[in-house]
Motif scaffolding. Structure first.
Motif, PDB file in Angstrom:
ATOM      1  N   THR A  30      -5.110   7.538  -0.174  1.00 18.23           N
ATOM      2  CA  THR A  30      -4.901   6.267   0.510  1.00 18.23           C
ATOM      3  C   THR A  30      -5.724   5.238  -0.245  1.00 18.23           C
ATOM      4  O   THR A  30      -6.948   5.363  -0.339  1.00 18.23           O
ATOM      5  CB  THR A  30      -5.344   6.352   1.982  1.00 18.23           C
ATOM      6  OG1 THR A  30      -4.597   7.396   2.618  1.00 18.23           O
ATOM      7  CG2 THR A  30      -5.108   5.032   2.699  1.00 18.23           C
ATOM      8  N   ARG A  84      -6.809   1.322  -0.675  1.00 19.80           N
ATOM      9  CA  ARG A  84      -6.904   0.008  -0.027  1.00 19.80           C
ATOM     10  C   ARG A  84      -7.464  -0.967  -1.055  1.00 19.80           C
ATOM     11  O   ARG A  84      -8.625  -0.846  -1.466  1.00 19.80           O
ATOM     12  CB  ARG A  84      -7.806   0.080   1.191  1.00 19.80           C
ATOM     13  CG  ARG A  84      -7.861  -1.198   1.959  1.00 19.80           C
ATOM     14  CD  ARG A  84      -8.608  -0.965   3.265  1.00 19.80           C
ATOM     15  NE  ARG A  84      -8.657  -2.174   4.021  1.00 19.80           N
ATOM     16  CZ  ARG A  84      -9.756  -2.709   4.506  1.00 19.80           C
ATOM     17  NH1 ARG A  84     -10.902  -2.099   4.332  1.00 19.80           N
ATOM     18  NH2 ARG A  84      -9.708  -3.822   5.170  1.00 19.80           N
ATOM     19  N   THR A 134      -0.547   6.217  -0.368  1.00 24.33           N
ATOM     20  CA  THR A 134      -0.357   5.152   0.607  1.00 24.33           C
ATOM     21  C   THR A 134      -1.144   3.959   0.095  1.00 24.33           C
ATOM     22  O   THR A 134      -2.313   4.097  -0.280  1.00 24.33           O
ATOM     23  CB  THR A 134      -0.888   5.559   2.000  1.00 24.33           C
ATOM     24  OG1 THR A 134      -0.173   6.712   2.453  1.00 24.33           O
ATOM     25  CG2 THR A 134      -0.717   4.424   2.995  1.00 24.33           C
ATOM     26  N   SER A 174      -2.370  -0.172   0.654  1.00 26.70           N
ATOM     27  CA  SER A 174      -2.544  -1.270   1.598  1.00 26.70           C
ATOM     28  C   SER A 174      -3.455  -2.332   0.993  1.00 26.70           C
ATOM     29  O   SER A 174      -4.134  -2.083   0.009  1.00 26.70           O
ATOM     30  CB  SER A 174      -3.113  -0.768   2.928  1.00 26.70           C
ATOM     31  OG  SER A 174      -4.420  -0.294   2.764  1.00 26.70           O
ATOM     32  N   ARG A 175      -3.433  -3.500   1.609  1.00 26.45           N
ATOM     33  CA  ARG A 175      -4.299  -4.605   1.196  1.00 26.45           C
ATOM     34  C   ARG A 175      -5.452  -4.733   2.180  1.00 26.45           C
ATOM     35  O   ARG A 175      -5.278  -4.577   3.378  1.00 26.45           O
ATOM     36  CB  ARG A 175      -3.528  -5.925   1.233  1.00 26.45           C
ATOM     37  CG  ARG A 175      -2.565  -6.128   0.141  1.00 26.45           C
ATOM     38  CD  ARG A 175      -1.924  -7.524   0.278  1.00 26.45           C
ATOM     39  NE  ARG A 175      -0.802  -7.636  -0.607  1.00 26.45           N
ATOM     40  CZ  ARG A 175       0.443  -7.275  -0.311  1.00 26.45           C
ATOM     41  NH1 ARG A 175       0.718  -6.786   0.870  1.00 26.45           N
ATOM     42  NH2 ARG A 175       1.403  -7.405  -1.193  1.00 26.45           N
TER      43      ARG A 175
END
Length: 83
Positions: free
Chosen positions: A20, A22, A61, A63-64
């Motif tokens: 993940t 970010r 995955t 995301s910001r």
């Protein structure tokens, strides 16, 4: 890879891993997630080398996050079922 190791990342024994990612940019300019992922290719390769698992076996995955001074990428690694 040095950052991975000094951060405590070590080899793991799993058949597949989920990363993940970010992305926390250095400012509020608009950025595409695919370009942020491309800019982190060396980081993914370093993680792969450090944990001893070919990145073919990674799920992702993206995301910001909120901007932080200098920018950063937060990485969480979990075991997943092989595909």
């Amino acid at each position: 890879m040095l950052l991975c190791r000094t951060g405590g990342l070590r080899a793991i024994t799993v058949d597949a891993a989920h990363l993940t990612l970010r992305f926390c940019p250095p400012d509020r300019r608009r950025r595409d997630l695919d370009n942020m992922l491309a800019s982190f290719k060396q980081g993914i390769d370093a993680i792969s080398e450090t944990i001893g698992l070919d990145d073919y076996h990674f799920g992702l995955t993206l995301s910001r996050g909120e901007p932080v001074k200098g920018g950063s990428v937060e990485v969480t690694i979990t075991e997943m079922e092989p595909f």
